[in-house]
Motif scaffolding. Structure first.
Motif, PDB file in Angstrom:
ATOM      1  N   PHE A   6      19.406  42.750  29.824  1.00 51.82           N
ATOM      2  CA  PHE A   6      20.751  42.388  29.617  1.00 51.82           C
ATOM      3  C   PHE A   6      20.872  41.094  28.969  1.00 51.82           C
ATOM      4  O   PHE A   6      20.143  40.251  29.021  1.00 51.82           O
ATOM      5  N   SER A   7      21.872  41.045  28.096  1.00 52.03           N
ATOM      6  CA  SER A   7      22.138  39.741  27.455  1.00 52.03           C
ATOM      7  C   SER A   7      23.776  39.624  27.862  1.00 52.03           C
ATOM      8  O   SER A   7      24.708  40.051  27.258  1.00 52.03           O
ATOM      9  N   LEU A   8      23.747  38.398  28.833  1.00 55.16           N
ATOM     10  CA  LEU A   8      25.240  38.244  29.218  1.00 55.16           C
ATOM     11  C   LEU A   8      25.792  37.261  28.283  1.00 55.16           C
ATOM     12  O   LEU A   8      25.400  36.297  27.787  1.00 55.16           O
ATOM     13  N   LEU A   9      27.085  37.565  28.034  1.00 56.62           N
ATOM     14  CA  LEU A   9      28.141  36.988  27.296  1.00 56.62           C
ATOM     15  C   LEU A   9      28.803  35.887  27.852  1.00 56.62           C
ATOM     16  O   LEU A   9      28.895  36.011  29.215  1.00 56.62           O
ATOM     17  N   VAL A  10      29.371  35.010  27.327  1.00 57.11           N
ATOM     18  CA  VAL A  10      30.189  34.043  27.922  1.00 57.11           C
ATOM     19  C   VAL A  10      31.572  34.550  28.707  1.00 57.11           C
ATOM     20  O   VAL A  10      32.356  35.390  28.046  1.00 57.11           O
ATOM     21  N   TYR A  11      31.863  33.856  29.664  1.00 54.83           N
ATOM     22  CA  TYR A  11      33.033  34.354  30.230  1.00 54.83           C
ATOM     23  C   TYR A  11      34.303  34.108  29.339  1.00 54.83           C
ATOM     24  O   TYR A  11      34.501  33.219  28.660  1.00 54.83           O
ATOM     25  N   THR A  12      35.393  35.273  29.311  1.00 52.75           N
ATOM     26  CA  THR A  12      36.366  34.880  28.564  1.00 52.75           C
ATOM     27  C   THR A  12      37.717  34.394  29.444  1.00 52.75           C
ATOM     28  O   THR A  12      38.772  34.328  28.625  1.00 52.75           O
ATOM     29  N   MET A  22      34.546  40.194  34.070  1.00 50.84           N
ATOM     30  CA  MET A  22      34.092  38.781  33.866  1.00 50.84           C
ATOM     31  C   MET A  22      33.066  38.615  33.024  1.00 50.84           C
ATOM     32  O   MET A  22      32.677  37.392  32.790  1.00 50.84           O
ATOM     33  N   GLY A  23      32.730  39.468  31.870  1.00 45.31           N
ATOM     34  CA  GLY A  23      31.978  39.516  30.815  1.00 45.31           C
ATOM     35  C   GLY A  23      31.138  40.620  30.584  1.00 45.31           C
ATOM     36  O   GLY A  23      31.555  41.630  31.135  1.00 45.31           O
ATOM     37  N   TYR A  24      30.225  40.778  29.692  1.00 45.74           N
ATOM     38  CA  TYR A  24      29.863  41.814  29.018  1.00 45.74           C
ATOM     39  C   TYR A  24      28.212  41.937  29.048  1.00 45.74           C
ATOM     40  O   TYR A  24      27.583  40.804  28.826  1.00 45.74           O
ATOM     41  N   ARG A 138      24.299  51.247  25.417  1.00 44.59           N
ATOM     42  CA  ARG A 138      25.781  51.277  25.910  1.00 44.59           C
ATOM     43  C   ARG A 138      26.023  49.699  26.327  1.00 44.59           C
ATOM     44  O   ARG A 138      25.110  49.124  26.973  1.00 44.59           O
ATOM     45  N   ARG A 139      27.141  49.472  26.199  1.00 48.30           N
ATOM     46  CA  ARG A 139      27.730  48.045  26.321  1.00 48.30           C
ATOM     47  C   ARG A 139      28.566  48.389  27.735  1.00 48.30           C
ATOM     48  O   ARG A 139      29.332  49.176  27.955  1.00 48.30           O
ATOM     49  N   TYR A 140      28.235  47.258  28.425  1.00 50.05           N
ATOM     50  CA  TYR A 140      28.821  47.251  30.033  1.00 50.05           C
ATOM     51  C   TYR A 140      29.756  46.000  30.394  1.00 50.05           C
ATOM     52  O   TYR A 140      29.427  45.066  29.829  1.00 50.05           O
ATOM     53  N   ALA A 141      30.487  46.373  31.294  1.00 49.53           N
ATOM     54  CA  ALA A 141      31.310  45.195  31.730  1.00 49.53           C
ATOM     55  C   ALA A 141      30.855  44.710  33.160  1.00 49.53           C
ATOM     56  O   ALA A 141      30.407  45.484  33.826  1.00 49.53           O
ATOM     57  N   ARG A 142      30.823  43.586  33.328  1.00 47.78           N
ATOM     58  CA  ARG A 142      30.797  42.921  34.846  1.00 47.78           C
ATOM     59  C   ARG A 142      32.131  43.009  35.403  1.00 47.78           C
ATOM     60  O   ARG A 142      33.099  42.237  34.959  1.00 47.78           O
ATOM     61  N   PHE A 143      32.165  44.137  36.143  1.00 45.64           N
ATOM     62  CA  PHE A 143      33.620  44.237  36.898  1.00 45.64           C
ATOM     63  C   PHE A 143      33.600  43.781  38.415  1.00 45.64           C
ATOM     64  O   PHE A 143      32.742  43.886  39.047  1.00 45.64           O
ATOM     65  N   THR A 203      40.159  56.691  39.005  1.00 46.94           N
ATOM     66  CA  THR A 203      39.626  56.851  37.554  1.00 46.94           C
ATOM     67  C   THR A 203      39.689  55.655  36.838  1.00 46.94           C
ATOM     68  O   THR A 203      40.873  55.347  36.602  1.00 46.94           O
ATOM     69  N   LEU A 204      38.599  54.729  36.174  1.00 48.54           N
ATOM     70  CA  LEU A 204      38.880  53.686  35.482  1.00 48.54           C
ATOM     71  C   LEU A 204      38.434  53.962  34.135  1.00 48.54           C
ATOM     72  O   LEU A 204      37.422  54.717  33.874  1.00 48.54           O
ATOM     73  N   ILE A 205      38.867  53.566  33.024  1.00 49.65           N
ATOM     74  CA  ILE A 205      38.201  53.521  31.732  1.00 49.65           C
ATOM     75  C   ILE A 205      38.356  51.928  31.123  1.00 49.65           C
ATOM     76  O   ILE A 205      39.402  51.442  30.897  1.00 49.65           O
ATOM     77  N   LEU A 206      37.212  51.371  31.063  1.00 47.13           N
ATOM     78  CA  LEU A 206      37.156  49.869  30.568  1.00 47.13           C
ATOM     79  C   LEU A 206      36.703  49.793  28.966  1.00 47.13           C
ATOM     80  O   LEU A 206      35.886  50.644  28.691  1.00 47.13           O
ATOM     81  N   SER A 207      37.656  49.093  28.382  1.00 48.77           N
ATOM     82  CA  SER A 207      37.405  48.828  26.914  1.00 48.77           C
ATOM     83  C   SER A 207      37.390  47.376  26.762  1.00 48.77           C
ATOM     84  O   SER A 207      38.165  46.518  27.405  1.00 48.77           O
ATOM     85  N   GLU A 208      36.434  46.992  26.040  1.00 44.82           N
ATOM     86  CA  GLU A 208      36.298  45.383  25.492  1.00 44.82           C
ATOM     87  C   GLU A 208      37.478  45.012  24.715  1.00 44.82           C
ATOM     88  O   GLU A 208      37.903  45.838  23.871  1.00 44.82           O
ATOM     89  N   GLY A 209      38.003  43.961  25.065  1.00 48.17           N
ATOM     90  CA  GLY A 209      39.381  43.309  24.125  1.00 48.17           C
ATOM     91  C   GLY A 209      40.612  43.835  24.712  1.00 48.17           C
ATOM     92  O   GLY A 209      41.730  43.605  24.150  1.00 48.17           O
ATOM     93  N   LYS A 210      40.593  44.688  25.764  1.00 44.05           N
ATOM     94  CA  LYS A 210      41.702  45.407  26.298  1.00 44.05           C
ATOM     95  C   LYS A 210      41.869  45.011  27.892  1.00 44.05           C
ATOM     96  O   LYS A 210      41.423  45.659  28.676  1.00 44.05           O
ATOM     97  N   PRO A 211      42.297  43.810  27.898  1.00 42.90           N
ATOM     98  CA  PRO A 211      42.611  43.096  29.309  1.00 42.90           C
ATOM     99  C   PRO A 211      43.436  44.020  30.257  1.00 42.90           C
ATOM    100  O   PRO A 211      44.247  44.571  29.796  1.00 42.90           O
ATOM    101  N   VAL A 212      42.925  44.143  31.538  1.00 43.60           N
ATOM    102  CA  VAL A 212      43.742  45.091  32.482  1.00 43.60           C
ATOM    103  C   VAL A 212      44.002  43.990  33.846  1.00 43.60           C
ATOM    104  O   VAL A 212      43.353  43.161  33.704  1.00 43.60           O
TER     105      VAL A 212
END
Length: 348
Positions: A6-12, A22-24, A138-143, A203-212
């Motif tokens: 895993f390579s955790l990115l900075v919180y946005t 909370m990050g990707y 695959r890219r994942y989100a910390r949800f 059902t959830l669909i998460l996309s990077e750059g699309k805040p929910v």
């Protein structure tokens, strides 16, 4: 190529307590994992290993990539074992390519004796291995989500996330918060449970750059006299067979019964028949009973005690759509609901 770390990115977002994502991280959506073994000192694949490689190559839906990881036991020098592990990985790679796996979709690594499966300084077959893992980068989100009661009180329940290659279960803390690592741009079924409450599914669909907005799941209390319509639990018209798309709902209902051992429930069967009320002995009445019994039998089969369950038919007396206008409204009438009959605390 596959990235297993895993390579955790900075919180946005600075609002960490309420940030739904909370990050990707980058990881692999694993399709299958196989292990082949070698004779002492050998880098040659035997017939059993070749059979496993061929089976793996034949099971390649889509554009999966393959990660090969070579290992040895702890007999011999570090350098000799590193060389042996490399040869084992390379020979496995050649066999995989010969079986039809694309060359550009294979990544090779080797660790010598540094990652023993069995801690032993002697000859150990389980250490003489190559691990084969197929999957998709695959890219994942910390949800992060939260579970509360209807009035907003935190509930320490749990969440189960499912997608094509994912099934993950987590517990919520005392404040109702839970975290999951979820794949992006893919439908994810999220089931939320808590003792003493009806469950919730979505059902959830998460996309990077699309805040929910923050996900707060408010669960209804399962008290005596309350009832729950089980979403997506529908039947074929005039039959006791579930619709094919309703089959995945049964394990959710089973999990609910396991999460709430204090409940005794009635499974209530219903039909779609926009006519005069059909009483006992009628075809509609019997169909409603038999639909409820299908769910009862499933729960008993998977270990729910009979004394916690009963079933009853309500014919066409309680249609949610008394005058259905389309197939969806008719389908909604063909259902089974949960009714809470009793709450018995363990030990009572």
């Amino acid at each position: 190529m596959l990235r297993l770390l895993f390579s955790l990115l900075v919180y946005t977002s600075p609002l960490l307590l309420w940030a739904q994502v909370m990050g990707y991280v980058d990881s692999v959506e694993v399709h299958r994992t196989d292990t082949i073994y070698f004779e002492f000192g050998s880098d040659e694949l035997d017939d059993t290993a070749l059979t496993a490689v061929n089976a793996l190559a034949a099971d390649r839906p889509g554009a999966l990539e393959l990660y090969l990881e070579g290992h040895t036991d702890a007999v011999g020098s570090d350098q000799a074992n590193d060389d042996l592990a490399r040869r084992r990985s390379e020979n496995t790679r050649q066999s995989v390519l010969a079986a039809g796996w694309p060359e550009e979709a294979v990544e090779l690594r080797y660790f010598g004796e540094n990652r023993l499966a069995v801690r032993s300084a002697g000859k150990e077959r389980l250490n003489r291995r190559v691990l084969l893992r197929s999957g998709l980068p695959r890219r994942y989100a910390r949800f992060r989500g939260r579970i509360t009661s209807e009035d907003g009180t935190p509930i320490p329940g749990g969440a189960i996330a499912r997608s094509r290659y994912l099934k993950d279960t987590v517990r919520a803390d005392d404040q109702g918060y839970y975290e999951l690592i979820l794949p992006l741009d893919m439908g994810i079924r999220l089931d939320i449970y808590a003792r003493g409450h009806f469950f919730s599914s979505q059902t959830l669909i998460l996309s990077e750059g699309k805040p929910v907005p923050p996900l707060v799941t408010k669960l209804s209390p399962a008290i005596v006299g309350s009832k729950m319509k089980v979403e997506d639990l529908y039947f074929v018209g005039n039959q006791t067979n579930l619709l094919a798309e309703s089959a995945p709902t049964l394990p959710r209902l089973l999990q609910f019964m396991r999460t709430t051992p204090e409940l005794r429930i009635e499974l209530s069967g219903h039909v779609n028949n926009p006519a005069e009320p059909q009483g006992p002995g009628s075809w509609s009445y019997n169909l409603a009973i038999n639909r409820a019994k299908v769910i009862y039998d499933y729960l008993v089969k998977f270990g729910i005690p009979k004394e916690r369950l009963s079933f009853k038919g309500y014919s066409n007396w309680e249609m949610v759509n008394p005058k259905p206008k389309n197939s969806e409204e008719m389908r909604a009438n063909r259902r089974v609901e949960i009714r809470v009959l009793e709450v018995v605390e363990p030990g009572n």
